[in-house]
Design an enzyme around this catalytic site. Structure first.
Site, PDB file in Angstrom:
ATOM      1  N   LYS A  72       3.653  -1.916  -9.275  1.00 57.46           N
ATOM      2  CA  LYS A  72       3.273  -3.180  -9.831  1.00 57.46           C
ATOM      3  C   LYS A  72       1.713  -3.332  -9.826  1.00 57.46           C
ATOM      4  CE  LYS A  72       3.836  -6.309  -6.202  1.00 57.46           C
ATOM      5  NZ  LYS A  72       2.489  -7.127  -6.071  1.00 57.46           N
ATOM      6  N   HIS A  77       8.078  -2.065  -3.760  1.00 57.75           N
ATOM      7  CA  HIS A  77       8.225  -1.532  -2.307  1.00 57.75           C
ATOM      8  C   HIS A  77       9.247  -2.127  -1.625  1.00 57.75           C
ATOM      9  CE1 HIS A  77       5.610  -4.348  -1.038  1.00 57.75           C
ATOM     10  NE2 HIS A  77       5.785  -4.196   0.427  1.00 57.75           N
ATOM     11  N   LYS A 116      12.915  -1.151   1.253  1.00 58.31           N
ATOM     12  CA  LYS A 116      13.148  -1.583   2.818  1.00 58.31           C
ATOM     13  C   LYS A 116      14.516  -1.412   3.124  1.00 58.31           C
ATOM     14  CE  LYS A 116       9.427  -4.962   2.693  1.00 58.31           C
ATOM     15  NZ  LYS A 116       8.458  -4.929   3.757  1.00 58.31           N
ATOM     16  N   ASP A 143       2.231 -12.263  -7.876  1.00 53.00           N
ATOM     17  CA  ASP A 143       2.334 -11.088  -6.745  1.00 53.00           C
ATOM     18  C   ASP A 143       3.581 -10.745  -6.224  1.00 53.00           C
ATOM     19  OD1 ASP A 143       0.616  -9.570  -5.142  1.00 53.00           O
ATOM     20  OD2 ASP A 143       0.636 -10.937  -3.536  1.00 53.00           O
ATOM     21  N   HIS A 197       9.174  -8.504  -6.021  1.00 54.23           N
ATOM     22  CA  HIS A 197       9.849  -8.667  -4.880  1.00 54.23           C
ATOM     23  C   HIS A 197      11.124  -9.667  -4.640  1.00 54.23           C
ATOM     24  CE1 HIS A 197       6.654  -6.155  -4.063  1.00 54.23           C
ATOM     25  NE2 HIS A 197       5.856  -6.936  -3.377  1.00 54.23           N
ATOM     26  N   LYS A 216       1.047 -17.442   1.067  1.00 49.73           N
ATOM     27  CA  LYS A 216       0.141 -16.750   2.077  1.00 49.73           C
ATOM     28  C   LYS A 216      -0.508 -17.877   2.981  1.00 49.73           C
ATOM     29  CE  LYS A 216      -0.901 -12.873  -0.169  1.00 49.73           C
ATOM     30  NZ  LYS A 216      -0.698 -11.741   0.355  1.00 49.73           N
TER      31      LYS A 216
HETATM   32  C1  BG6 Z   1       2.426  -6.802  -2.022  1.00 48.62           C
HETATM   33  C2  BG6 Z   1       1.481  -7.961  -2.404  1.00 48.62           C
HETATM   34  O1  BG6 Z   1       3.098  -6.277  -3.155  1.00 48.62           O
HETATM   35  O2  BG6 Z   1       3.406  -7.305  -0.854  1.00 48.62           O
HETATM   36  C3  BG6 Z   1       0.799  -8.526  -0.976  1.00 48.62           C
HETATM   37  O3  BG6 Z   1       0.558  -7.660  -3.301  1.00 48.62           O
HETATM   38  C4  BG6 Z   1       1.721  -8.800   0.158  1.00 48.62           C
HETATM   39  O4  BG6 Z   1       0.104  -9.590  -1.505  1.00 48.62           O
HETATM   40  C5  BG6 Z   1       2.758  -7.431   0.159  1.00 48.62           C
HETATM   41  O5  BG6 Z   1       1.064  -9.126   1.140  1.00 48.62           O
HETATM   42  C6  BG6 Z   1       3.699  -8.131   1.358  1.00 48.62           C
HETATM   43  O6  BG6 Z   1       4.529  -6.946   1.663  1.00 48.62           O
HETATM   44  P1  BG6 Z   1       5.235  -6.732   2.977  1.00 48.62           P
HETATM   45  O7  BG6 Z   1       5.957  -5.444   2.938  1.00 48.62           O
HETATM   46  O8  BG6 Z   1       4.322  -6.835   4.053  1.00 48.62           O
HETATM   47  O9  BG6 Z   1       6.242  -7.883   3.053  1.00 48.62           O
END
Ligand code: BG6
Length: 496
Positions: free
Chosen positions: A155, A185, A189, A242, A247, A347
């Site tokens: 992405k 990603h 998990k 993002d 996600h 964030k």
């Molecule tokens: C990414 C985003 O896809 O996921 C980031 O671009 C974010 O901004 C991250 O911090 C969070 O991933 P995780 O696995 O740490 O929850």
């Protein structure tokens, strides 16, 4: 992770990484690959071909690989000696001529010739270009009758529905949909995959997993970190693009979709798409009451003062990018009609936590006096995705003593305690699945489109001049205006 698949060895013989000198390769791909190789999950003569503009020799690349994996074991160190590097432009035929020659060479030494995986760890702007060049050099087709070619991309898949569709049209000119592996990603998990085990390997949850018992659902992806060194990128993304569009939509779909007949690529992805398709898109007026965005100011996190978003590197002092996004959705189907689903991500929130909280309806009649049941809350099932991976059930219990006082207590399950080891890194899982050719955890084109369909109207309202962007102090749970999304239904955000 087809439900019928057991642990398997990869048939892929080559991983070609475009963007081999970049951050994603260094931080995620190489460490994940090292673990996979150490566990002997790839074939003996497996080769990586790195491609980037950086002027490196094979030796320089190998050195950089070992720097990315300082604790590499002996197996990986030996494998790295076979790694190759091409220094070249993505729009120059020489780059692909060299690649073609290396692939032909590798095919002679491997037990599974013609199985090549391309990982585009580059900026998305060159996805179409690289895919087209591979096709032009006939590198989009296997060199052997039983070979297989896959293209892995990360992405963002577009900025909105129109650009996502355009990107797919470009990719589909050179690669068929079943060759394209889109990574989110979060799907790698363990705890996200466990949503499926919880729901479909247990008899007790599914009967109550519907509008008759569930009052509402809250999905939270909160980060305490700011934008770190990615200010420039984040300015063009924002929290909605993002995290929420990808996600969170994946978590939502897995939590609410119908049970698939089989847990395999088609079964799961068909059900996710059906679920997303049942979410009505908000009108511009609805966006104003069903969505909220915010941006962090300075504040304190873990006792340390932190700067505002506007003063981060790469961020414009007049930025209107949202670092917090929240939405209220409904799912118009028999199972979920009328059950609100609240999503929030941000964030610099109070702490790092990703969870799904399913709040059940209150009992129809409480046979205890009000004064003795004041501390009784409705049942909540919390699926804790990170960092304390596990499941918590909140339920009522009698407080010891003469009076019949009841209050809420929690029952906890923790992954680490139950299984000993911490869950595997998401990238290891996804990289291995791509090399094996199991697309179950990858995002199909119609899922991407559905997710954009839902968030596009919100982004469009937010892009208008003067659309509200609420400030919130770093270290808080976001702007108080986002409380209104729930208050209108007599609900409140949880404090995880
Ligand atoms: C990414 C985003 O896809 O996921 C980031 O671009 C974010 O901004 C991250 O911090 C969070 O991933 P995780 O696995 O740490 O929850």
């Amino acid at each position: 992770m087809s439900g019928t698949r057991k642990k398997q060895s990869s048939p892929a013989s080559v991983l070609v990484i475009f963007g081999a000198s970049g951050d994603l390769t260094h931080r995620k791909i190489l460490p994940a690959l090292a673990n996979v190789i150490e566990r002997k999950e790839l074939e003996e003569n497996f080769v990586v071909v790195g491609i980037a503009r950086t002027e490196w020799s094979d030796e320089d690349f190998r050195k950089a690989v070992l720097e990315a994996v300082p604790h590499a074991g002996a197996r990986f160190r030996t494998a790295v000696e076979r790694f190759r590097y091409i220094s070249g432009e993505y729009d120059h035929p020489d780059t692909f001529d060299q690649l073609k020659a290396i692939l032909a060479d590798v095919d002679k030494t491997t037990t599974c010739p013609g199985h090549w995986t391309y990982y585009l760890a580059t900026v998305p702007e060159v996805f179409g270009l690289v895919a087209g060049a591979l096709a032009k050099h006939e590198l989009n087709r296997p060199s052997t009758p039983d070979g297989s070619i896959r293209l892995v991309i990360e992405k963002p898949f577009g900025r909105d529905l129109a650009s996502a569709t355009k990107l797919d049209a470009e990719l589909h000119e050179s690669f068929s949909e079943d060759q394209i592996y889109r990574i989110d990603h979060y799907m790698g998990k363990e705890t996200v995959q466990n949503l499926l085990a919880l729901r479909f390997a247990n008899a007790i949850f599914e009967p109550v997993w519907n509008r008759r018992y569930v009052d509402h659902i809250q999905i939270t992806v909160a980060e305490s970190l700011g934008v770190e060194h990615r200010g420039g990128f984040y300015e063009h993304a924002g929290a909605m693009r993002d995290i929420l569009q990808n996600h969170m939509m994946q978590i939502l779909a897995l939590t609410l979709m119908e049970p698939p007949a089989v847990v395999d690529a088609q079964g799961i992805r068909d059900e996710k798409v059906k679920l997303l398709n049942a979410i009505p898109i908000p009108t511009p007026d609805e966006v104003l009451v069903h969505a909220a965005r915010g941006q962090y100011g300075s504040g304190v996190i873990d006792g340390e003062p932190v700067p505002s978003y506007k003063s981060e590197d790469g961020v414009s002092p007049g930025s209107t990018t949202e670092t917090y996004a929240a939405m209220r959705l409904t799912v118009d189907n028999w199972r979920w009609a009328g059950v609100p689903v609240y999503l929030r991500t941000g964030k610099r929130l109070a702490k790092r936590v990703t969870e799904v909280a399913m709040q059940f309806q209150r009992v129809p009649h409480l046979p205890f006096s009000d004064s003795l049941s004041r501390e009784l809350l409705p049942n909540v099932l919390v699926l804790r995705i990170q960092p304390e991976e596990g499941i918590t059930l909140l339920f009522g219990a009698k407080v010891p003593g003469q009076a019949f006082e009841v209050r809420s207590v929690s029952m906890d399950f923790g992954y680490r305690q139950a299984f000993g080891a911490p869950p595997r890194e998401a990238y290891e899982r996804l990289l291995l699945d791509a090399l094996i050719g199991d697309p179950t955890l990858f995002i199909r084109t119609d899922e991407v489109d559905q997710a954009w369909r839902i968030v596009d109207p919100v982004l469009s309202v937010w892009s208008e001049n003067g659309s509200p962007l609420y400030p919130y102090p770093a270290g808080s749970w976001g702007p108080k205006e986002a409380d209104q999304l729930l208050a209108q239904d007599n609900h409140a955000w949880r404090t995880p």
